[in-house]
Design an enzyme around this catalytic site. Structure first.
Site, PDB file in Angstrom:
ATOM      1  N   HIS A   1       0.849  -1.192   0.000  1.00  0.00           N
ATOM      2  CA  HIS A   1       0.000   0.000   0.000  1.00  0.00           C
ATOM      3  C   HIS A   1       0.890   1.251   0.000  1.00  0.00           C
ATOM      4  CE1 HIS A   1      -3.362  -2.416   1.972  1.00  0.00           C
ATOM      5  NE2 HIS A   1      -2.298  -3.118   2.339  1.00  0.00           N
ATOM      6  N   TYR A   2       0.328   2.389  -0.419  1.00  0.00           N
ATOM      7  CA  TYR A   2       0.897   3.657   0.006  1.00  0.00           C
ATOM      8  C   TYR A   2      -0.060   4.269   1.018  1.00  0.00           C
ATOM      9  CZ  TYR A   2      -1.957   6.191  -3.614  1.00  0.00           C
ATOM     10  OH  TYR A   2      -2.958   6.710  -4.398  1.00  0.00           O
ATOM     11  N   THR A   3       0.471   5.182   1.841  1.00  0.00           N
ATOM     12  CA  THR A   3      -0.358   5.752   2.896  1.00  0.00           C
ATOM     13  C   THR A   3      -1.391   6.734   2.359  1.00  0.00           C
ATOM     14  OG1 THR A   3       1.328   7.443   3.289  1.00  0.00           O
ATOM     15  CG2 THR A   3       1.393   5.454   4.675  1.00  0.00           C
TER      16      THR A   3
ATOM     17  N   GLU B   1       2.533  -0.777   4.655  1.00  0.00           N
ATOM     18  CA  GLU B   1       2.206   0.604   4.287  1.00  0.00           C
ATOM     19  C   GLU B   1       3.500   1.358   4.008  1.00  0.00           C
ATOM     20  OE1 GLU B   1      -0.459   2.390   3.772  1.00  0.00           O
ATOM     21  OE2 GLU B   1      -2.135   1.200   4.567  1.00  0.00           O
TER      22      GLU B   1
ATOM     23  N   HIS C   1      -2.602  -3.137  -3.378  1.00  0.00           N
ATOM     24  CA  HIS C   1      -3.929  -2.925  -2.812  1.00  0.00           C
ATOM     25  C   HIS C   1      -4.952  -2.759  -3.938  1.00  0.00           C
ATOM     26  CE1 HIS C   1      -6.363  -0.689   0.553  1.00  0.00           C
ATOM     27  NE2 HIS C   1      -6.845  -1.881   0.290  1.00  0.00           N
TER      28      HIS C   1
ATOM     29  N   ASP D   1      -3.686   2.219  -4.901  1.00  0.00           N
ATOM     30  CA  ASP D   1      -2.323   2.221  -4.381  1.00  0.00           C
ATOM     31  C   ASP D   1      -1.686   0.834  -4.509  1.00  0.00           C
ATOM     32  OD1 ASP D   1      -4.390   1.690  -2.276  1.00  0.00           O
ATOM     33  OD2 ASP D   1      -2.672   1.340  -0.990  1.00  0.00           O
TER      34      ASP D   1
END
Length: 263
Positions: free
Chosen positions: A42-44, A107, A149, A159
């Site tokens: 994921h990215y935040t 993350e 994700h 993401d």
């Protein structure tokens, strides 16, 4: 808070505990937890790393991940790997709908598309790759189950995005890759199309693992699946249109998974 080294990983992650986790479900025997066999990146998607970290550790948020990687590569473990972190949400892959119970989530601090999708720093990518390699080795996670994700929640999530270096990860032993052919003209499928060729396309995406109905209708949902696929495996152009480059890449990835090759 005094940070100690996480016991799960050989990677130098420090513990920064989140209260947001539970028991993994669906183990092989009653009362036995399920072993994770997927890795989700994921990215935040938040303006700064600190705010994102605090949100993942806030009981109100009801979200978490197993690991958090800062831009400088500093890595924290928020949830023990044996526990079920709450990172995937409503998602699907290869017939599995409780992705949280069968996966480990990472993350990666990055503002994402809302923040202009900046490049991932080299130090962050190196740290994430080392962490992923360690996780995949210890849990024997196959390349085709290292996912974005956006792969498990097409349309709802985008993401870690089309700038994430999936090819570099696969070449380093993490994940699946097949070099996409150049984008050229020719026949393509797009929203509004229908019929047997669209049904065949849907079946191919379903074989790879995407949660897609095989009904021969190129609708908004299929468009989201195609865009998610492109963000991971054909990053040069993300438009949700199944052109020849996209379809050939999909075919080659299926051949790789069936033949045991990892790209």
């Amino acid at each position: 808070m005094s940070l100690t080294t996480a016991p799960d990983s050989r990677f130098a992650a420090k513990i920064f505990p989140s209260p947001n986790h539970g028991e993994r479900k669906g183990g092989p025997a009653e009362g036995a937890p399920r072993r994770p066999d997927m890795l989700i990146l994921h990215y935040t998607g938040m303006a700064d790393a600190g705010s994102a970290l605090q949100w993942l550790c806030n009981p109100v948020s009801q979200v978490s991940s197993h690991y958090f990687v800062f831009e400088n590569g500093h890595t924290l473990q928020l949830v023990p790997e044996a526990r079920r972190a709450w990172h995937a949400g409503a998602s699907h892959w290869a017939g599995e709908s409780d992705i949280n119970s069968c996966s480990i989530g990472i993350e990666i601090a990055n503002p994402g598309h809302p923040g202009g999708l900046p490049d991932f720093p080299q130090e962050q990518i190196a740290a994430t790759l080392n962490l992923c390699r360690d996780i995949c080795e210890r849990w024997a996670i196959p390349p085709e189950r290292v996912l974005a994700h956006s792969d498990i929640a097409p349309g709802r999530k985008i993401d870690p995005g089309e700038k994430f270096p999936w090819r570099h990860f696969a070449e380093s032993g993490v994940g699946l890759w097949s070099e996409p052919p150049p984008i050229r003209g020719g026949r393509f499928f797009a929203r509004g199309d229908s019929g047997q060729p669209v049904e065949a396309l849907q079946a191919m995406f379903a074989m790879l693992g995407y949660g897609v109905a095989v009904d021969g209708i190129y609708d908004e949902k299929l468009e989201a699946v195609v865009a998610a696929f492109q963000r991971h495996w054909r990053q040069a152009k993300v438009d949700g249109v199944a052109d020849a480059s996209t379809i050939t890449t999909l075919r080659d990835l299926l051949a790789a998974t069936q033949g045991g090759r990892t790209g």
